[in-house]
Design a protein around this motif. Structure first.
Motif, PDB file in Angstrom:
ATOM      1  N   PHE A   1       0.814  -1.211   0.000  1.00 39.72           N
ATOM      2  CA  PHE A   1       0.000   0.000   0.000  1.00 39.72           C
ATOM      3  C   PHE A   1       0.852   1.268   0.000  1.00 39.72           C
ATOM      4  N   GLY A   2       1.844   1.332   0.889  1.00 36.11           N
ATOM      5  CA  GLY A   2       2.678   2.522   0.987  1.00 36.11           C
ATOM      6  C   GLY A   2       3.433   2.805  -0.298  1.00 36.11           C
ATOM      7  N   VAL A   3       3.916   1.748  -0.957  1.00 36.65           N
ATOM      8  CA  VAL A   3       4.641   1.914  -2.223  1.00 36.65           C
ATOM      9  C   VAL A   3       3.719   2.484  -3.288  1.00 36.65           C
ATOM     10  N   LEU A   4       2.516   1.903  -3.410  1.00 32.35           N
ATOM     11  CA  LEU A   4       1.571   2.364  -4.427  1.00 32.35           C
ATOM     12  C   LEU A   4       1.061   3.768  -4.143  1.00 32.35           C
ATOM     13  N   ARG A   5       0.898   4.106  -2.849  1.00 31.22           N
ATOM     14  CA  ARG A   5       0.387   5.429  -2.500  1.00 31.22           C
ATOM     15  C   ARG A   5       1.343   6.528  -2.956  1.00 31.22           C
ATOM     16  N   ASN A   6       2.626   6.217  -3.042  1.00 31.94           N
ATOM     17  CA  ASN A   6       3.629   7.212  -3.429  1.00 31.94           C
ATOM     18  C   ASN A   6       3.845   7.287  -4.940  1.00 31.94           C
ATOM     19  N   LEU A   7       3.145   6.445  -5.716  1.00 33.80           N
ATOM     20  CA  LEU A   7       3.302   6.455  -7.167  1.00 33.80           C
ATOM     21  C   LEU A   7       2.309   7.426  -7.801  1.00 33.80           C
ATOM     22  N   THR A   8       2.802   8.240  -8.717  1.00 33.99           N
ATOM     23  CA  THR A   8       1.961   9.234  -9.378  1.00 33.99           C
ATOM     24  C   THR A   8       0.771   8.594 -10.079  1.00 33.99           C
ATOM     25  N   ILE A   9       0.982   7.425 -10.663  1.00 38.68           N
ATOM     26  CA  ILE A   9      -0.060   6.761 -11.436  1.00 38.68           C
ATOM     27  C   ILE A   9      -1.313   6.487 -10.613  1.00 38.68           C
TER      28      ILE A   9
END
Length: 361
Positions: free
Chosen positions: A119-127
């Motif tokens: 979750f944390g990784v995806l939350r930081n992705l612009t996409i």
């Protein structure tokens, strides 16, 4: 005579096989609790499947007590649309309350661990910025984790695209046909999305250049998230266009209407590309200090403007710029078309690079 009420049993079913089902994957579960059918909040409901499950849970002989008697059906199928799924009875809540409780606790623990990982990784992705936390949680639970050793082909040119890849660790290279590297991707970047969006085969081979860890989203789940969140689809198509332009630039092909960032290609490389292709066109630059225009005819610079500087001095100053936006359009204004080159292209370039070296020293 009063009609006897139909009794619906609580149960859990699991998908064991699927062929071209537009919604469900092997391993996904359907739960019936207190007359309610529940699936992942991310997935849409299928009326064909719901109808089939209603038949099963309302029948006394479908699956009740199968573990004791061994004579009831435990395998079922749904083929109401163009796809097909097979599913099996997993647990009867009335029959195994303790086992169900343990199963639910195990499943909840797995969900928490999965969310903690991604979750944390995806939350930081612009996409994924357009998605709220609940939607992103649903997406996170659909990801599969895979570790790939160094120097392995992850996706191959010409193959059908079946996954979107999110790079969590390591680096990969986008390969040209001659084996050279067109680009490198690192932590947080994605690949494989172009084929999923267009339906075309993989356009470029991607190879690991270090041991990598990727989170994978299947094409079926990818389509579901795109349908549910149209804003994400628009973002991905914009990314597709920008990435295609970047690849075109790096492969030596520049066309009218192309735009990009100087972080992707330096001004020196951009000008050399236009020169080597003998293009006639206009480069517009939006820089921190202001705007600039450079006009080319047959690959030679015939006029340049940057702030109060003109021609040779403008080019020499521009070559040191490292950030900003550029756009290229075909042709030059009629009043400039007959102007002679401002100087020999390579000579101007070498003088500019020498100035940059002297300033660094």
């Amino acid at each position: 005579m009063e009609k006897k009420a139909v009794k619906f049993r609580d149960a859990i079913f699991i998908v064991t096989q699927e062929r071209s089902c537009p919604i469900y994957n092997v391993g996904e579960e359907f739960k019936v609790v207190n007359c309610c059918l529940s699936i992942s909040s991310f997935k849409p409901g299928c009326l064909f499947l719901a109808q089939e499950i209603v038949k099963i849970i309302s029948s006394r002989d479908s699956f009740g007590g199968f573990s004791k008697l061994g004579g009831q059906r435990t395998k079922f199928s749904c083929g109401g649309c163009e796809g097909h799924v097979s599913f099996e009875f997993k647990k009867d809540k009335d029959f195994a309350t303790l086992q169900m409780k343990l199963l639910n606790e195990t499943e909840e623990k797995r969900r928490r661990q999965h969310l903690d990982k991604f979750f944390g990784v995806l939350r930081n992705l612009t996409i994924f910025e357009p998605l709220d936390d609940d939607a992103l949680s649903d997406l996170t639970l659909l990801l599969d984790l895979k570790t790939i050793p160094i120097d392995k082909i992850i996706i191959k040119k010409g193959a059908p695209g079946d996954h979107l890849y999110i790079l969590l660790k390591g680096r990969v290279a986008v390969m040209a046909d001659d084996g050279s590297r067109l680009a490198e991707l690192g932590h947080g970047e994605i690949f494989g999305e172009m084929s999923l969006l267009t339906g075309e085969p993989i356009s470029q081979t991607v190879r690991s250049i270090a041991a990598v860890q990727v989170a994978m989203l299947s094409i079926k789940n990818f389509k579901q998230i795109i349908v549910k969140h149209p804003v994400l689809q628009l973002f991905l198509f914009k990314m597709l266009v920008e990435r295609a332009q970047t690849m075109a630039l790096r492969s030596g092909n520049i066309t009218s209407g192309m735009t990009g960032e100087l972080a992707e290609i330096t001004i020196v490389d951009l000008f050399q590309l236009i020169n080597s292709a003998q293009k006639t066109g206009t480069v517009s630059l939006a820089l921190d200090q202001g705007k600039a225009l450079v006009f080319f005819r047959d690959g030679q610079i015939i006029h340049a403007r940057f702030l109060k500087l003109r021609n040779r001095e403008a080019i020499l100053m521009l070559l040191s710029e490292k950030s900003g936006h550029f756009s290229y359009t075909k042709g030059v204004p009629a009043e400039l078309d007959r102007l002679p080159p401002i100087g020999e292209f390579i000579g101007i370039l070498m003088e500019g690079l020498q100035r940059i070296d002297e300033q660094r020293g």
